[in-house]
Scaffold this motif. Structure first.
Motif, PDB file in Angstrom:
ATOM      1  N   TYR A 512       5.837 -12.081  12.936  1.00 59.10           N
ATOM      2  CA  TYR A 512       7.241 -12.296  13.253  1.00 59.10           C
ATOM      3  C   TYR A 512       7.410 -12.336  14.774  1.00 59.10           C
ATOM      4  N   ASP A 513       8.279 -13.249  15.249  1.00 57.67           N
ATOM      5  CA  ASP A 513       8.540 -13.332  16.692  1.00 57.67           C
ATOM      6  C   ASP A 513       9.562 -12.280  17.092  1.00 57.67           C
ATOM      7  N   SER A 514       9.955 -12.313  18.343  1.00 55.83           N
ATOM      8  CA  SER A 514      10.865 -11.301  18.859  1.00 55.83           C
ATOM      9  C   SER A 514      12.235 -11.350  18.212  1.00 55.83           C
ATOM     10  N   LYS A 515      12.578 -12.482  17.631  1.00 53.22           N
ATOM     11  CA  LYS A 515      13.866 -12.623  16.969  1.00 53.22           C
ATOM     12  C   LYS A 515      13.800 -12.249  15.484  1.00 53.22           C
ATOM     13  N   GLY A 516      12.620 -11.848  15.034  1.00 54.14           N
ATOM     14  CA  GLY A 516      12.466 -11.467  13.630  1.00 54.14           C
ATOM     15  C   GLY A 516      12.236 -12.644  12.715  1.00 54.14           C
ATOM     16  N   THR A 517      11.880 -13.786  13.293  1.00 56.17           N
ATOM     17  CA  THR A 517      11.628 -14.983  12.495  1.00 56.17           C
ATOM     18  C   THR A 517      10.153 -15.069  12.150  1.00 56.17           C
ATOM     19  N   LEU A 518       9.856 -15.391  10.905  1.00 56.02           N
ATOM     20  CA  LEU A 518       8.470 -15.510  10.456  1.00 56.02           C
ATOM     21  C   LEU A 518       7.843 -16.761  11.045  1.00 56.02           C
ATOM     22  N   THR A 519       6.728 -16.581  11.718  1.00 59.41           N
ATOM     23  CA  THR A 519       6.033 -17.717  12.319  1.00 59.41           C
ATOM     24  C   THR A 519       5.075 -18.341  11.312  1.00 59.41           C
ATOM     25  N   ASN A 520       4.366 -19.369  11.753  1.00 60.41           N
ATOM     26  CA  ASN A 520       3.416 -20.056  10.869  1.00 60.41           C
ATOM     27  C   ASN A 520       2.064 -19.347  10.774  1.00 60.41           C
ATOM     28  N   ASP A 521       1.848 -18.343  11.603  1.00 62.18           N
ATOM     29  CA  ASP A 521       0.556 -17.672  11.629  1.00 62.18           C
ATOM     30  C   ASP A 521       0.349 -16.833  10.364  1.00 62.18           C
ATOM     31  N   VAL A 522      -0.892 -16.845   9.897  1.00 63.95           N
ATOM     32  CA  VAL A 522      -1.278 -16.043   8.725  1.00 63.95           C
ATOM     33  C   VAL A 522      -2.272 -14.977   9.173  1.00 63.95           C
ATOM     34  N   VAL A 523      -1.997 -13.716   8.868  1.00 61.35           N
ATOM     35  CA  VAL A 523      -2.900 -12.621   9.198  1.00 61.35           C
ATOM     36  C   VAL A 523      -3.215 -11.844   7.929  1.00 61.35           C
ATOM     37  N   ASP A 524      -4.192 -10.965   8.069  1.00 62.07           N
ATOM     38  CA  ASP A 524      -4.562 -10.140   6.918  1.00 62.07           C
ATOM     39  C   ASP A 524      -3.538  -9.021   6.724  1.00 62.07           C
ATOM     40  N   ARG A 525      -3.212  -8.785   5.501  1.00 63.47           N
ATOM     41  CA  ARG A 525      -2.338  -7.669   5.150  1.00 63.47           C
ATOM     42  C   ARG A 525      -3.027  -6.365   5.534  1.00 63.47           C
ATOM     43  N   ALA A 526      -2.249  -5.376   5.947  1.00 61.69           N
ATOM     44  CA  ALA A 526      -2.813  -4.094   6.355  1.00 61.69           C
ATOM     45  C   ALA A 526      -3.548  -3.444   5.194  1.00 61.69           C
ATOM     46  N   THR A 527      -4.660  -2.791   5.505  1.00 59.06           N
ATOM     47  CA  THR A 527      -5.428  -2.080   4.480  1.00 59.06           C
ATOM     48  C   THR A 527      -4.567  -0.995   3.839  1.00 59.06           C
ATOM     49  N   GLU A 528      -4.585  -0.986   2.523  1.00 63.07           N
ATOM     50  CA  GLU A 528      -3.807   0.024   1.792  1.00 63.07           C
ATOM     51  C   GLU A 528      -4.690   1.231   1.517  1.00 63.07           C
ATOM     52  N   LYS A 529      -4.209   2.400   1.939  1.00 68.06           N
ATOM     53  CA  LYS A 529      -4.902   3.650   1.688  1.00 68.06           C
ATOM     54  C   LYS A 529      -3.920   4.561   0.944  1.00 68.06           C
ATOM     55  N   VAL A 530      -4.295   4.944  -0.247  1.00 74.29           N
ATOM     56  CA  VAL A 530      -3.363   5.726  -1.047  1.00 74.29           C
ATOM     57  C   VAL A 530      -4.093   6.831  -1.794  1.00 74.29           C
ATOM     58  N   PHE A 531      -3.491   8.006  -1.723  1.00 72.39           N
ATOM     59  CA  PHE A 531      -3.968   9.140  -2.512  1.00 72.39           C
ATOM     60  C   PHE A 531      -2.974   9.305  -3.650  1.00 72.39           C
ATOM     61  N   ASP A 532      -3.451   9.202  -4.908  1.00 75.01           N
ATOM     62  CA  ASP A 532      -2.541   9.271  -6.043  1.00 75.01           C
ATOM     63  C   ASP A 532      -2.999  10.332  -7.039  1.00 75.01           C
ATOM     64  N   THR A 533      -2.023  10.894  -7.709  1.00 76.05           N
ATOM     65  CA  THR A 533      -2.286  11.979  -8.655  1.00 76.05           C
ATOM     66  C   THR A 533      -1.553  11.710  -9.962  1.00 76.05           C
ATOM     67  N   ARG A 534      -2.018  12.362 -10.996  1.00 81.37           N
ATOM     68  CA  ARG A 534      -1.373  12.215 -12.311  1.00 81.37           C
ATOM     69  C   ARG A 534      -1.513  13.511 -13.100  1.00 81.37           C
ATOM     70  N   ILE A 535      -0.423  13.885 -13.737  1.00 83.20           N
ATOM     71  CA  ILE A 535      -0.456  14.936 -14.760  1.00 83.20           C
ATOM     72  C   ILE A 535      -0.150  14.252 -16.085  1.00 83.20           C
ATOM     73  N   GLN A 536      -1.062  14.371 -17.002  1.00 78.24           N
ATOM     74  CA  GLN A 536      -0.956  13.646 -18.281  1.00 78.24           C
ATOM     75  C   GLN A 536      -0.945  14.625 -19.445  1.00 78.24           C
ATOM     76  N   VAL A 537      -0.018  14.378 -20.359  1.00 80.50           N
ATOM     77  CA  VAL A 537       0.029  15.106 -21.620  1.00 80.50           C
ATOM     78  C   VAL A 537      -0.017  14.081 -22.736  1.00 80.50           C
ATOM     79  N   SER A 538      -0.992  14.191 -23.593  1.00 77.16           N
ATOM     80  CA  SER A 538      -1.117  13.275 -24.724  1.00 77.16           C
ATOM     81  C   SER A 538      -1.440  14.085 -25.969  1.00 77.16           C
ATOM     82  N   PHE A 539      -0.859  13.703 -27.067  1.00 74.58           N
ATOM     83  CA  PHE A 539      -1.111  14.416 -28.323  1.00 74.58           C
ATOM     84  C   PHE A 539      -0.968  13.449 -29.484  1.00 74.58           C
TER      85      PHE A 539
END
Length: 539
Positions: A512-539
């Motif tokens: 995005y330029d200084s005015k917030g307009t999307l330019t024609n340039d393509v870059v890589d999306r930022a690496t996603e780092k996520v720590f996730d948890t789950r509590i599961q009850v099944s019966f």
């Protein structure tokens, strides 16, 4: 008894003698007096005995005149009462015999008729997840930054299933996860013939191996990328069956849908057809889709423990969807990483190929699959003509997408590792030094989208690109994920999961330029780092 009474009477009489009368003057006079008295006593005693005998005779006669009970009639009455009690017991036992068997345990609530022909089962699945993103400080949420840490109810599913007339299974499962209500399963399965059973309704598509694994038995919170190129749920009719191996004793039992513990199993059916990762509720086109799969345990029953749990197979589909809505694809953190242009539609021939395998040996487990998906994609618009609105295709392409996944796991506490999950040897009880079952896991999964889907159809020299199918600034070309996780099975019904996922991307980001307009340039999306948890009850 009469002698005692007579003696008593005699003694009484003697005591009644007048003593002075014995004082006669001479001996002779005294003898005369005594004889007279003796005669008098004998007379009185004889009268007394006659009176006693008369009284005894009268008493005996009265007793003889009393009615004698009828023993035979009494015996009949007793037998009649006994029979009535027997009949009452038979009726009572009959009523109890008709009542079903009811059991509540690790498998939920089970109700079964005495003959086993009718069954009703109620189960449930609840998964509460938490997502915590790392290194995402950008507050503008650009290119995968600034992601929201959150708690969600990933799945909330009451599950109703059962059997009718011994050979007809059924299942109904809605889902209230993510704040929405939706029907996931609703089908009947006619299992009269083990080699050819017929299922009809809405259920999992018989293509992806990891998709067929129960959500309660997953090694990681989210499945690998290959499952996103296959349908989720579909509506149709499917023929399926299973066969014993050459080393097994013949079995007549037909297993429930997708349990596949057998030597060889197949599924083939015709469905409404849905897009990749789709969950169809109602078809919008006439196009139908053939879906099929074959899976085998080639060494089952052969006596080789190391390969007893090896399973290999292949699944796939073929169809011709018309103007179908396009899917979206998500990361391990449940963030959208690929979406099509608003004018894009899935249109034309579509097919998928899914080679797949798993291997379980003691506490070790390995599962993997490769996915190839080809589909026609069209950029369409609606124009009005003299006969009404018509859909016109402006641009079209053939999209070829690929994905693969390998997941390894090991049960640290030594229990068997299976496709159906882990059953702890001892339920968690800290007061007795029992800690449930612990499982460690690692995964590598990748997905790649056809480069032609990012084609710029703008005229040469144009300063503004036109992406007919997908914008590379908003849709990634490739995503690679590695994950590690630890799972704690407190018991058969409760599991706590903790994963770390890191996903890197090619493309999918804009500048995005200084005015917030999307330019024609393509870059890589930022690496996603996520720590996730789950509590599961099944019966």
């Amino acid at each position: 008894m009469y002698g005692k009474k007579a003696l008593t009477l005699a003694v009484t009489t003697l005591t009644s003698l007048n003593a002075p009368s014995l004082n006669a003057k001479t001996q002779h006079d005294r003898v005369d007096v005594l004889e007279a008295r003796v005669h008098d006593l004998e007379s009185k005693l004889e009268k007394a005995l006659h009176a006693l005998e008369a009284a005894s005779t009268k008493q005996t006669t009265a007793a003889a005149a009393a009615p004698v009970p009828d023993i035979k009639k009494i015996d009949q009455k007793v037998k009649l009462i006994e029979r009535k009690l027997e009949v009452d017991k038979e009726v009572s036992d009959g009523k109890w015999a008709k009542l079903p068997n009811v059991e509540v345990g690790t498998q939920g609530l089970n109700v079964e008729s005495k003959d086993g022909d009718f069954k009703l089962n109620f189960r449930g699945l609840v998964q509460a997840d938490g997502y915590y993103f790392v290194d995402d400080e950008d507050p503008n949420n650009v290119n995968g930054d600034g992601l929201v840490n959150r708690f969600i109810m990933r799945r909330v599913r009451p599950i109703f299933s059962g059997t009718l007339w011994k050979d007809i299974d059924w299942r109904i499962m809605p889902d209230f996860g993510m704040g929405a209500a939706r029907l996931f399963d609703a089908y009947a399965d006619l299992r009269y013939f083990r080699s050819a059973s017929l299922a009809a309704g809405k259920f999992k598509a018989p293509i992806s191996l990891e998709r067929l694994q129960s959500a309660s038995a997953l090694t990681f919170l989210e499945r690998g990328f290959p499952t996103q190129l296959a349908p989720n749920r579909d509506i149709g009719a499917m023929l399926h069956g299973e066969f014993d191996g050459p080393w097994e004793t013949e079995s007549t039992r037909s297993y429930n849908l997708y349990q596949f513990p057998e030597f060889l199993a197949y599924q083939v059916g015709i469905f409404d057809g849905t897009v990749n990762n789709g969950n169809i509720d109602s078809p919008t086109t006439d196009g139908k889709q053939v879906e099929a799969r074959i899976f085998a345990h080639p060494f089952k029953g052969a006596g080789f423990d190391a390969v007893e749990g090896l399973g290999v197979g292949i699944g796939g589909s073929w169809g011709h969807p018309n103007d179908s809505a396009t899917p979206t694809y998500a990361t391990a953190g449940q963030q959208t990483m690929f979406k099509y242009a608003s004018a894009a539609r899935i249109d034309g021939t579509q097919y998928r190929i899914y080679p797949q395998a798993y291997w379980y040996w003691g506490p070790f487990g390995l599962i993997g699959e490769y996915a190839f998906s080809q589909a026609g994609v069209a950029n369409q618009s609606t124009v009005n003509t003299g006969t009404g609105p018509h859909t016109v295709t402006k641009y079209s392409t053939i999209e070829n997408d690929y994905a693969w996944n390998v997941t390894a796991s090991y049960v640290l506490t030594g229990e068997d590792n299976t496709f159906q999950g882990v059953r702890p040897r001892h339920a968690f009880n800290p007061f007795e030094g029992k800690w449930g079952a612990w499982q460690a896991a690692a995964r590598w999964t990748e997905i790649a989208f056809d480069s032609d889907v990012f084609r710029n159809v703008a005229k040469p020299g144009s300063s503004t690109p036109i992406y007919a199918f997908a914008d590379p600034r908003q849709a990634v070309r490739n995503a690679t994920n590695w994950s590690i996780g630890i799972n704690w099975w407190l018991n058969q019904n409760v599991k706590i999961m903790a994963d770390y996922n890191q996903t890197s991307f090619q493309g999918g980001g804009g500048v995005y330029d200084s005015k917030g307009t999307l330019t024609n340039d393509v870059v890589d999306r930022a690496t996603e780092k996520v720590f996730d948890t789950r509590i599961q009850v099944s019966f």
